[in-house]
Structure formats: C-alpha cells, structure tokens
Scaffold this motif. Sequence first.
Motif, short mmCIF file in Angstrom:
data_model
loop_
_atom_site.label_atom_id
_atom_site.label_comp_id
_atom_site.label_asym_id
_atom_site.label_seq_id
_atom_site.Cartn_x
_atom_site.Cartn_y
_atom_site.Cartn_z
N SER B 31 -8.26 5.61 -8.02
CA SER B 31 -7.64 4.28 -7.92
C SER B 31 -8.61 3.31 -7.27
O SER B 31 -9.70 3.66 -6.84
CB SER B 31 -6.35 4.35 -7.13
OG SER B 31 -6.63 4.56 -5.77
N ARG B 32 -8.18 2.07 -7.22
CA ARG B 32 -9.01 1.00 -6.66
C ARG B 32 -8.12 -0.04 -6.02
O ARG B 32 -6.92 -0.08 -6.28
CB ARG B 32 -9.83 0.34 -7.78
CG ARG B 32 -8.97 -0.50 -8.69
CD ARG B 32 -9.73 -1.12 -9.82
NE ARG B 32 -9.77 -0.25 -11.00
CZ ARG B 32 -10.22 -0.63 -12.18
NH1 ARG B 32 -10.70 -1.83 -12.35
NH2 ARG B 32 -10.20 0.19 -13.21
N LYS B 33 -8.71 -0.89 -5.23
CA LYS B 33 -7.95 -1.93 -4.56
C LYS B 33 -8.90 -3.11 -4.34
O LYS B 33 -10.05 -2.91 -3.96
CB LYS B 33 -7.48 -1.38 -3.22
CG LYS B 33 -6.35 -2.10 -2.58
CD LYS B 33 -5.89 -1.27 -1.37
CE LYS B 33 -5.09 -2.13 -0.42
NZ LYS B 33 -4.75 -1.41 0.82
N VAL B 34 -8.41 -4.32 -4.64
CA VAL B 34 -9.22 -5.51 -4.37
C VAL B 34 -8.70 -6.15 -3.09
O VAL B 34 -7.50 -6.41 -2.96
CB VAL B 34 -9.16 -6.51 -5.54
CG1 VAL B 34 -9.94 -7.77 -5.19
CG2 VAL B 34 -9.74 -5.87 -6.79
N ILE B 35 -9.59 -6.36 -2.14
CA ILE B 35 -9.18 -6.79 -0.81
C ILE B 35 -10.03 -7.99 -0.40
O ILE B 35 -11.21 -8.07 -0.73
CB ILE B 35 -9.37 -5.63 0.20
CG1 ILE B 35 -8.47 -4.47 -0.21
CG2 ILE B 35 -9.06 -6.06 1.62
CD1 ILE B 35 -9.10 -3.15 -0.08
N LEU B 36 -9.40 -8.92 0.31
CA LEU B 36 -10.13 -10.08 0.81
C LEU B 36 -10.84 -9.67 2.10
O LEU B 36 -10.20 -9.38 3.11
CB LEU B 36 -9.16 -11.24 1.06
CG LEU B 36 -9.79 -12.62 1.19
CD1 LEU B 36 -10.54 -13.01 -0.08
CD2 LEU B 36 -8.72 -13.65 1.51
N VAL B 37 -12.16 -9.62 2.05
CA VAL B 37 -12.95 -9.19 3.20
C VAL B 37 -13.81 -10.37 3.65
O VAL B 37 -14.73 -10.78 2.94
CB VAL B 37 -13.86 -8.00 2.85
CG1 VAL B 37 -14.65 -7.56 4.07
CG2 VAL B 37 -13.05 -6.84 2.30
#
Lengths: 325, 181
Positions: B31-37
């Motif tokens: 799986s994957r996740k897009v995160i505001l870093v």
Amino acid sequence: MLGRWSYSGTNYPKESPNAARVDSWPPAGGPPGSNLPFLREQLLDEWGIDIAINNPLFHSAVQRHPHYTAALARAINEWQIGEWTDPEPRIKASICVPQEEGDLAAAEIDRLGDDPNFVQILLVIRGAEPLGRRRYWPIYEAAVRHNLPIGIHFGGQGGNPLTGTGWPSYYIEDHTGMAQSFQGQLTSLIFEGVFEQFPTLRVCLIEGGFAWLPTLMWRMDAAYKRLHEEVPHLKKLPSEYIRDHIWLSTQPMEEPFKPHQFTQLLRHGTLADRLIFATDYPHWDFDAPDQALPKTKLPEEFEQKLFFQNALDFYGERLLPRVRG
Amino acid sequence: MAASQVSNVALGVDDGTRFVVGTVDDIPPGSRKVILVNGREIGVFNVNGEYFAVLNRCPHQGGPLCSGRQTGFLVAPLPGEYQLSRPGEVIRCPWHGWEFDLRTGQSWCEPSKVRVRRYDVSVESGETLVAAVPGEDGPTEAETDPLAPPGLVKGPYKAETFPVSIEQQYIVVDVGGRRPS
C-alpha cells in the motif's frame, strides 16, 4: 465496424485503458469524461479554464449503417446538451455527425446549427475517403449555412491502414503516424477545391501536431507551380488557402530537442496566429496548461493568442459564455 | 492531486527535517499513502516491507505521480518471453506514463535529465521518537521522581498513576537529505 467498435481495435496504449489518464476515472464510476462534478474539479477548476469544448469521440462517425450512425450522433448531441452544456456554462459542445453520410450529417447540422451551445462540427481524421471528396461537401455546405467551423480530430478507423504502406504493429506507431493522416486530409481539402467552393469555411486540425505544416505548405506551393493545370479550380497558392482557412490545436505539443527551435517554428507560416491550446483531457497525453509549452522565450503576446485570441478568431462569438434563452 | 486525497499531515521531530508519517500499520505491504510533509506532498510506499518516499509531483509536467500505477521493469530475454523485474518498485505517472524507480527516483525515459525527488525513510520506535521531540529531550533531573523541584515539599495527596510505554513502530521520512546526484 461491427457493433460499436471497429475491427482494428480500440485505443489501448500501455496501461492506459480508454487511452485515458489513470487518475481520470471518476470515483463515482463510469468512464473518463463522463462525470460533470469530477470534470469540474479535475479540469475546469484545477486550471481556471473559462471555456472548454467537448469533442466526443465515441464511434458515431464511422458506423457502416447509415441510420444507426445518424441515431448515435443525434443521441450524443442530446446527451451533450442535457448533461454538459445546460448545467455548465463553461462547456461548449461539438455537433457529432454521421460523417460518411453527407445528407444525414447535414440534417443533423441543420437541426442544431443555431443552438448557441454548439460551437463546431466534429469530424474524425480517418474516415472512409479523403475529406475533399464530394460525398462530404453537404457537410461543408451546412457548416457555411450556419457559420459553424469544422474541427477534425485525431481518431477514426475508416477501414484504411493508418499509413500509406499498410497496417503498423504498435500503438506507438498509430500515435506517431496519425500526422500522416492529417497531412493527407489537408492536401485533399486544398486540392479538391473545398475552400474555393466554400470561401467562408474554417477548419481546425485537432491533435494532429503542427510542426509539419510549414514544410507541407512549401511542398504544396512548389508542386502547384508545376502541376497547377491539373487543378484549374484553384485560384490561389495552396499555402494561401491554408493561411485563410486552417487553424490547428496544440497537444501533442511539438517538443524540439532545443526549446528555442519552437520559437523558430512559430515564426514560420502562420502558426503563431493559428494555434489553439488543447489539453486532450481526459486522455493519457493530457497537456497541463502551465507546463506544456517549451521552456523558452516565446514571441510577445503569443500566450494571449494561444490561450484566447486564436480560439475566438476561429469560433467567433459563439465561444463566449451566453445564457441559454 | 486534490488536497482531499492527501491523507494526513506529518508530525515533525527533532531538527525539523524528520517527520513521522504514520505507524507501520498505516502503510502495510503493497500500500501507499500521500502525506503533507513540511508543505510538500510526499508519497510513502511499502514494497514488501521496504519503505520508499518520493515527491508527489512528476518532474515531466507536474502530474500527481503517487496516484499512478506501481509496476516493475519489463525485460524480454527472448522475443515472446516477458518477465517483470522488481515488481512494485516502479511508479508510473497517471498522466503520461513516465516511470520512476521508487528506490532511487531515477527515470529510465531520460535518465540523464529527469529524476523525481526521493527521501530517506526509516522505521523507528516510539521511545526513540519521543526522545527526539523538540523541547522534550528526555526527563530533566528535576522531573525525575523522587527529586522534587527544589524548595517544594511533597503534599499529602497522591493520584493513582499507570505505567505508559510507547511500543509502536513509526515510519519517519527525512526531507533534509541531499538530493542524490
């Protein structure tokens, strides 16, 4: 052309069903380009687009059965009104026509030609025969009657091979080779005398590239000087008909190895005044409006022409937002 | 990518370059996740237990790279024989299909010109991370029971306390690393 799809297959590049951007399938279901709220979010709002033109490429244009193809075209046009132009004033429609049936196509143009939500007549580049031939002239007559321009879009499988030497093997050949079809059709429109017969007709070549145009103009003019007796119905140089009647869309954007060569290209012929920006959304070769132009110094005012003025010149006032009466 | 598809905002730790993007359970294998870093959208991928992180912006035309398909490299030792090599380690942009190696950010379309920004990813224990949170450099001497703040006397009442430990493993993205040449 058996049923809805042609025997030559559908556009299916590597990992891109429906030739679509992978992220363009609406979360609510349905194929790309079928859901207005999602299109608003992903295209119109995302890029601040004031006017977008629908070009439905469903295979209505190239079915063999004349009344079936006419009924499909009519259904698509009604769908465009009901689902797109009525609820969204930023969207304008193209009149889909049964391309191979000149009289039925003209009847559909007459039915919708005065509806301000339609801004052009849509043909596909690969029909059954060269587009200059007389079987297609009723379409051009109807276009002139309603002062509607004609957009000729990439696509279609009229039964002939894509190239002049036969069927290619790969999608990449199809994608690259379509420019040949555009050149062939433009040559046909010029030399068969369409623009002499219909002096107010305007044509936009959509998704066929444009860098090839200057050299084609040179070649046609050179040939005309030697062979003009064969086409006495022409009264001007071929390049002059092109300057007066032909517009082209971007996408695919020409991408020279050295970006400044793009500027040189614009200075040839009439391209700076004739190119209209196109995204090709939702297809996989989508051009983002803020990313697509080569990173180089472009002629002054070119972007204003590309993103607005050239389209207004081609489509006229129908393009501007208007309240449905 | 629409902001609604960014699943979370990462929490910073220590020197301002390392950010906790979630627990290992948040991004299971495959799986994957897009995160505001730190203001940038970064996609974190779990490929068979290995973590990779790349900027969610395709260097070609700015497409939302991390919502594309994961694939591998296609190799054909013989005509008609196809094998997928390193499955899951290649991300393909949803717009134009440009491919990038998740491990290095390398593009194999135009390797000399184009690569996507990649970030170091590590898995660290909660205890390590708590120790690294700014302003909490571990308990000071004054806070260590039974040493009360100087000058104060213990009162008669004492609330019931419970032992707390942080056992979870967290995924940490480091945005401070130098861009590989």
